[in-house]
Design a protein around this motif. Structure first.
Motif, PDB file in Angstrom:
ATOM      1  N   LEU A   1     -21.279 -11.270 -60.959  1.00 24.10           N
ATOM      2  CA  LEU A   1     -22.089 -11.554 -59.779  1.00 24.10           C
ATOM      3  C   LEU A   1     -21.184 -11.829 -58.579  1.00 24.10           C
ATOM      4  O   LEU A   1     -20.174 -12.526 -58.713  1.00 24.10           O
ATOM      5  CB  LEU A   1     -22.972 -12.782 -60.020  1.00 24.10           C
ATOM      6  N   PRO A   2     -21.524 -11.300 -57.407  1.00 29.79           N
ATOM      7  CA  PRO A   2     -20.742 -11.639 -56.209  1.00 29.79           C
ATOM      8  C   PRO A   2     -20.894 -13.123 -55.887  1.00 29.79           C
ATOM      9  O   PRO A   2     -21.982 -13.698 -56.031  1.00 29.79           O
ATOM     10  CB  PRO A   2     -21.355 -10.767 -55.117  1.00 29.79           C
ATOM     11  N   VAL A   3     -19.798 -13.740 -55.474  1.00 32.99           N
ATOM     12  CA  VAL A   3     -19.783 -15.174 -55.176  1.00 32.99           C
ATOM     13  C   VAL A   3     -19.368 -15.366 -53.723  1.00 32.99           C
ATOM     14  O   VAL A   3     -18.390 -14.772 -53.254  1.00 32.99           O
ATOM     15  CB  VAL A   3     -18.794 -15.925 -56.099  1.00 32.99           C
ATOM     16  N   SER A   4     -20.120 -16.176 -52.993  1.00 33.10           N
ATOM     17  CA  SER A   4     -19.765 -16.540 -51.624  1.00 33.10           C
ATOM     18  C   SER A   4     -19.834 -18.057 -51.494  1.00 33.10           C
ATOM     19  O   SER A   4     -20.288 -18.749 -52.415  1.00 33.10           O
ATOM     20  CB  SER A   4     -20.691 -15.848 -50.611  1.00 33.10           C
ATOM     21  N   SER A   5     -19.396 -18.588 -50.362  1.00 36.81           N
ATOM     22  CA  SER A   5     -19.334 -20.046 -50.222  1.00 36.81           C
ATOM     23  C   SER A   5     -19.618 -20.470 -48.793  1.00 36.81           C
ATOM     24  O   SER A   5     -19.453 -19.703 -47.850  1.00 36.81           O
ATOM     25  CB  SER A   5     -17.967 -20.569 -50.667  1.00 36.81           C
ATOM     26  N   GLU A   6     -20.048 -21.732 -48.668  1.00 34.72           N
ATOM     27  CA  GLU A   6     -20.420 -22.288 -47.372  1.00 34.72           C
ATOM     28  C   GLU A   6     -20.346 -23.804 -47.484  1.00 34.72           C
ATOM     29  O   GLU A   6     -20.430 -24.375 -48.584  1.00 34.72           O
ATOM     30  CB  GLU A   6     -21.830 -21.822 -46.995  1.00 34.72           C
ATOM     31  N   ASN A   7     -20.189 -24.479 -46.364  1.00 29.85           N
ATOM     32  CA  ASN A   7     -20.211 -25.937 -46.337  1.00 29.85           C
ATOM     33  C   ASN A   7     -21.574 -26.458 -46.778  1.00 29.85           C
ATOM     34  O   ASN A   7     -22.616 -25.931 -46.386  1.00 29.85           O
ATOM     35  CB  ASN A   7     -19.903 -26.418 -44.919  1.00 29.85           C
ATOM     36  N   GLU A   8     -21.566 -27.505 -47.590  1.00 28.98           N
ATOM     37  CA  GLU A   8     -22.821 -27.989 -48.177  1.00 28.98           C
ATOM     38  C   GLU A   8     -23.781 -28.572 -47.148  1.00 28.98           C
ATOM     39  O   GLU A   8     -25.002 -28.427 -47.279  1.00 28.98           O
ATOM     40  CB  GLU A   8     -22.543 -29.009 -49.290  1.00 28.98           C
ATOM     41  N   ALA A   9     -23.272 -29.208 -46.096  1.00 26.17           N
ATOM     42  CA  ALA A   9     -24.178 -29.743 -45.072  1.00 26.17           C
ATOM     43  C   ALA A   9     -24.877 -28.615 -44.325  1.00 26.17           C
ATOM     44  O   ALA A   9     -26.061 -28.721 -43.982  1.00 26.17           O
ATOM     45  CB  ALA A   9     -23.405 -30.635 -44.099  1.00 26.17           C
ATOM     46  N   ASN A  10     -24.159 -27.519 -44.071  1.00 29.32           N
ATOM     47  CA  ASN A  10     -24.786 -26.367 -43.422  1.00 29.32           C
ATOM     48  C   ASN A  10     -25.941 -25.830 -44.254  1.00 29.32           C
ATOM     49  O   ASN A  10     -27.014 -25.507 -43.738  1.00 29.32           O
ATOM     50  CB  ASN A  10     -23.755 -25.258 -43.218  1.00 29.32           C
TER      51      ASN A  10
ATOM     52  N   PRO B   1     -18.208 -29.289 -50.215  1.00 26.42           N
ATOM     53  CA  PRO B   1     -17.916 -30.263 -49.162  1.00 26.42           C
ATOM     54  C   PRO B   1     -16.621 -29.905 -48.437  1.00 26.42           C
ATOM     55  O   PRO B   1     -15.764 -29.182 -48.971  1.00 26.42           O
ATOM     56  CB  PRO B   1     -17.763 -31.577 -49.939  1.00 26.42           C
ATOM     57  N   GLY B   2     -16.498 -30.395 -47.204  1.00 26.96           N
ATOM     58  CA  GLY B   2     -15.250 -30.209 -46.478  1.00 26.96           C
ATOM     59  C   GLY B   2     -15.222 -28.952 -45.632  1.00 26.96           C
ATOM     60  O   GLY B   2     -16.251 -28.350 -45.314  1.00 26.96           O
TER      61      GLY B   2
END
Length: 416
Positions: free
Chosen positions: A199-208, A160-161
């Motif tokens: 493992l490679p880790v990536s991130s993104e906004n949860e609403a997207n 979030p955020g």
């Protein structure tokens, strides 16, 4: 020009074309569900001989499987049926939210194969501790995936955020500021699996990610441009334009929960007043309905029960939330002209009571003709549109885009 350079350039171009065509064939089989070599050739515009060679490579690498049955839907000899394998490379999505963590594994076909959800109160907790909890749940999910001969090739965090560059810049409801989420999660997961490759880790906004899940797995039909809102403790938003996320100049587009619905309204955690989430977020709804605002999922169930029973406080709270949603959404619809507005999260359950008030505001405030009354453009999300699944599917799409980069991580050649 040096002939060696020319030769190297030609080889590089040939390899680029081969990788592109392998992706083309793999995605064609995935999209069809079942296909023959002849059917794939007709779909992608390559010769049957070229497709046959590419299929053999994908079979040998474990991306496709071949069944013993034949299919004679095309002219000519019947062909054996191809499908994407149910084992091998997969994606893992981890949604960290205010009051729960949800983890899922999605295979190459887009099927949700493993799912674990734990309801946890993450408000006020140290970010490293929350992410370590998520890593522990993810580690258990990976064990279940291995039992099914699935091998996730990456982790996508749904957070979030404001999320950018692996960091949560700000998540007011969690109390997070400049948290290096990818680094903390990767370190915690590696500590739980010391004998396995990181493992490679990536991130993104949860609403997207929830909006992408709705696009890829939901019931939108031909709709490719829509606004997506997800209601949880806060309110998140995303805009999908012609099938692609609109991210904005800095990657933070969609923070509709902090659009002001009433400038004289209550103070919000973001520092402003009268933000939409102060009326339509779960805590605000429960508080207005006389339900414990910190009760999370049980509180939502109680709110829904009271609304169904006609409790005046609960009905008024949900209708006010719908009014404020419609008020804020009308500005977004006037500005962006989407084909639909999709409401997910808590709004799916509250939709029957929420939507009439929201639709009234939209009809009254949107430019004439853009929002016909009872147009059906305001709709509930499907059950498939959740952020954890969208996150896992995003990893899978990287495999489909370049299977050569992931060769060797799947089951070897076999038949169903």
């Amino acid at each position: 020009m040096n002939s060696n350079h020319t030769s190297l350039g030609a080889k590089a171009d040939k390899e680029t074309v081969r990788r592109h065509n392998l992706s083309l064939v793999l995605r064609a089989v995935r999209d069809e569900g079942e296909a023959t070599r002849a059917g794939v050739a007709g779909r992608v515009g390559l010769t049957r001989a070229a497709v046959s060679s590419l299929v053999e490579q994908l079979l040998d690498s474990g991306f496709l499987s071949e069944s013993g049955k034949t299919f004679s839907g095309q002219a000519g000899r019947p062909g054996t049926v191809l499908k994407v394998t149910r084992s091998g490379p997969a994606g893992i999505g981890v949604e960290i939210n205010i009051d729960y963590v949800s983890v899922c594994v999605v295979d190459l076909a887009g099927t949700d194969r493993v799912r674990l959800t734990e309801h946890l109160d993450n408000r006020g907790a140290a970010p490293a501790g929350v992410l370590a909890r998520g890593a522990r749940i993810a580690a258990r999910t990976l064990e279940s995936a291995a039992e099914q001969e699935l091998h996730p090739v990456g982790v996508q965090l749904a957070l979030p955020g404001l999320v950018s560059g692996g960091t949560v810049r700000q998540a007011p409801n969690l109390g997070w500021n400049r948290v290096p989420a990818e680094e903390l999660f990767a370190r915690a997961l590696a500590g739980l699996r010391p004998d396995t490759p990181a493992l490679p880790v990536s991130s993104e906004n949860e609403a997207n990610l929830a909006a992408l899940a709705e696009l890829w797995f939901g019931d939108l039909g031909p709709i490719r441009t829509f606004l997506y809102l997800t209601g949880e403790i806060g309110v998140g938003g995303a805009l999908v334009l012609d099938g692609e996320l609109l991210r904005g100049a800095h990657g933070f587009a969609g923070e509709i929960g902090h659009v002001v619905a009433d400038a004289t309204g209550p103070l919000c955690r973001c520092g402003s007043r009268g933000c939409l989430e102060q009326y339509a977020g779960l805590s605000a709804l429960l508080r207005a309905a006389g339900v414990d605002e910190d009760s999370g999922a049980p509180g939502l169930a109680e709110l829904a029960r009271r609304v169904t029973a006609g409790d005046p406080l609960a009905v008024a709270a949900v209708e006010r939330a719908g009014t404020m949603l419609g008020r804020v959404l009308s500005g977004a619809v006037n500005l962006l002209d989407p084909d639909a507005v999709v409401l997910g999260g808590i709004y799916r359950e509250l939709m029957p009571r929420l939507s009439p008030a929201a639709d009234r505001e939209l009809t009254a405030r949107v430019v004439s003709g853009l929002w016909p009354r009872d147009s059906g453009r305001l709709r509930a999300s499907s059950s498939a549109g959740d952020a954890a699944r969208g996150a896992a599917a995003l990893v899978v799409r990287s495999v489909l885009a370049d299977p050569v980069a992931y060769a060797g991580r799947g089951a070897r050649r076999g038949t169903d």
